[in-house]
Design a protein around this motif. Sequence first.
Motif, PDB file in Angstrom:
ATOM      1  N   VAL A  15       3.077  19.982  35.569  1.00 37.93           N
ATOM      2  CA  VAL A  15       2.111  18.911  35.313  1.00 37.93           C
ATOM      3  C   VAL A  15       2.502  18.108  34.070  1.00 37.93           C
ATOM      4  O   VAL A  15       2.441  16.862  34.074  1.00 37.93           O
ATOM      5  CB  VAL A  15       0.688  19.492  35.153  1.00 37.93           C
ATOM      6  N   GLY A  16       2.908  18.771  33.016  1.00 35.54           N
ATOM      7  CA  GLY A  16       3.294  18.074  31.799  1.00 35.54           C
ATOM      8  C   GLY A  16       4.478  17.150  32.005  1.00 35.54           C
ATOM      9  O   GLY A  16       4.489  16.008  31.520  1.00 35.54           O
ATOM     10  N   ILE A  40       4.814   9.572  34.118  1.00 37.35           N
ATOM     11  CA  ILE A  40       3.792   8.528  34.263  1.00 37.35           C
ATOM     12  C   ILE A  40       3.758   7.654  33.016  1.00 37.35           C
ATOM     13  O   ILE A  40       3.720   6.413  33.091  1.00 37.35           O
ATOM     14  CB  ILE A  40       2.404   9.162  34.513  1.00 37.35           C
ATOM     15  N   LEU A  41       3.768   8.283  31.836  1.00 37.78           N
ATOM     16  CA  LEU A  41       3.713   7.533  30.581  1.00 37.78           C
ATOM     17  C   LEU A  41       4.954   6.662  30.387  1.00 37.78           C
ATOM     18  O   LEU A  41       4.864   5.572  29.793  1.00 37.78           O
ATOM     19  CB  LEU A  41       3.550   8.494  29.407  1.00 37.78           C
ATOM     20  N   LYS A  42       6.101   7.106  30.888  1.00 32.53           N
ATOM     21  CA  LYS A  42       7.313   6.277  30.809  1.00 32.53           C
ATOM     22  C   LYS A  42       7.159   5.023  31.662  1.00 32.53           C
ATOM     23  O   LYS A  42       7.610   3.936  31.271  1.00 32.53           O
ATOM     24  CB  LYS A  42       8.527   7.086  31.246  1.00 32.53           C
ATOM     25  N   PHE A  65      -7.370  13.148  35.811  1.00 33.49           N
ATOM     26  CA  PHE A  65      -6.233  12.700  36.614  1.00 33.49           C
ATOM     27  C   PHE A  65      -5.210  13.815  36.793  1.00 33.49           C
ATOM     28  O   PHE A  65      -4.637  13.978  37.869  1.00 33.49           O
ATOM     29  CB  PHE A  65      -5.590  11.487  35.938  1.00 33.49           C
ATOM     30  N   LYS A  66      -4.987  14.593  35.749  1.00 39.27           N
ATOM     31  CA  LYS A  66      -3.991  15.662  35.812  1.00 39.27           C
ATOM     32  C   LYS A  66      -4.392  16.790  36.752  1.00 39.27           C
ATOM     33  O   LYS A  66      -3.543  17.401  37.410  1.00 39.27           O
ATOM     34  CB  LYS A  66      -3.765  16.255  34.417  1.00 39.27           C
ATOM     35  N   LEU A 101      -1.958  13.568  40.684  1.00 45.15           N
ATOM     36  CA  LEU A 101      -0.840  13.257  39.785  1.00 45.15           C
ATOM     37  C   LEU A 101       0.482  13.264  40.551  1.00 45.15           C
ATOM     38  O   LEU A 101       1.297  12.333  40.423  1.00 45.15           O
ATOM     39  CB  LEU A 101      -0.801  14.271  38.645  1.00 45.15           C
ATOM     40  N   GLU A 102       0.699  14.302  41.353  1.00 45.15           N
ATOM     41  CA  GLU A 102       1.950  14.421  42.104  1.00 45.15           C
ATOM     42  C   GLU A 102       2.119  13.256  43.081  1.00 45.15           C
ATOM     43  O   GLU A 102       3.205  12.657  43.181  1.00 45.15           O
ATOM     44  CB  GLU A 102       1.967  15.749  42.854  1.00 45.15           C
TER      45      GLU A 102
END
Length: 307
Positions: A106-107, A113-115, A143-144, A161-162
């Motif tokens: 997940v991390g 996602i943040l990228k 969301f996670k 998320l996936e």
Amino acid sequence: MNYLKDYREGEKFVGTYLCKQKQILKTKAGKTYYSLTLQDKTGTADGKIWELNNGIANFEPMDYIHCEGMVTSFQGNLQMNISRVRISDEGEYDPADYVPCTNKDVGEMFSRILKYVASVQNKYLRKILEMYFVENKEFVDAFKKHSAAKSVHHGFMGGLLEHTLSVTDMCQYFAEHYPMIHRDLLITAALFHDMGKIQEISDFPMNDYTDDGQLLGHIYIGARCMENAAQIPNFPPKLKNELVHCILAHHGKMEFGSPKVPAIMEAMALHMADNADAKLQTLTEVFTQAGDNMGWLGFNRMFESNL
């Protein structure tokens, strides 16, 4: 414990499972039977109680039940024929064993996602993305851990998320190969396209439609969120409408729940990416559930094909 995914046809079936659903039905001959959906962290299984005898204690949906029976097969899918059942006692089970989870990190997924968020150059779209994925901790936490569906595809913790990351990866590919695509618009729409599912579907272990989900649906909820978020000063009205349109049209056809069909290239690309990931993940789950069966699984209604 014995996990559902490890059973094979012809084996004895025993263990505690979450009764996700319970239906009281009748055969064509008028005989009452129970149809169950059993769940553990590896997935779900179809359960049937054909004989309602003294070995069948009273239980309700969302109870943890101890079952005994045999594993059979129906139309290519495993089916648990249950001969004895009772409500499990506290201490017989760990609730964590009954929440299906993504098998991916997940991390690591959220870092990607943040990228994507950081890669968006349009300042207005970047601002909306940061409002949710950077500044809104409540949204990020939900969301996670949320699923992307009640069933069908990505119906597990971390599934939203996936699925979102997979769709965004495909949209990035489309943007690289078709220069006419407004890349920032498409990536933003991909990251937000299923955000409404956080309100549409309840948390685990229930993972069922909420009142908002039944009355409004995730497409409308997501579009409304985008309308509200786009109240940023000087946000270009045309860009806002294109972003909302992508959300509204991502199911592709009205008969599939889209209030609008794709009218711009970005909406079409988003629809194709969303549909591809949903269908291929569904097939992955169907074939995984089939276990060692490498033959024909029978007619599948979703794909209208014998798989």
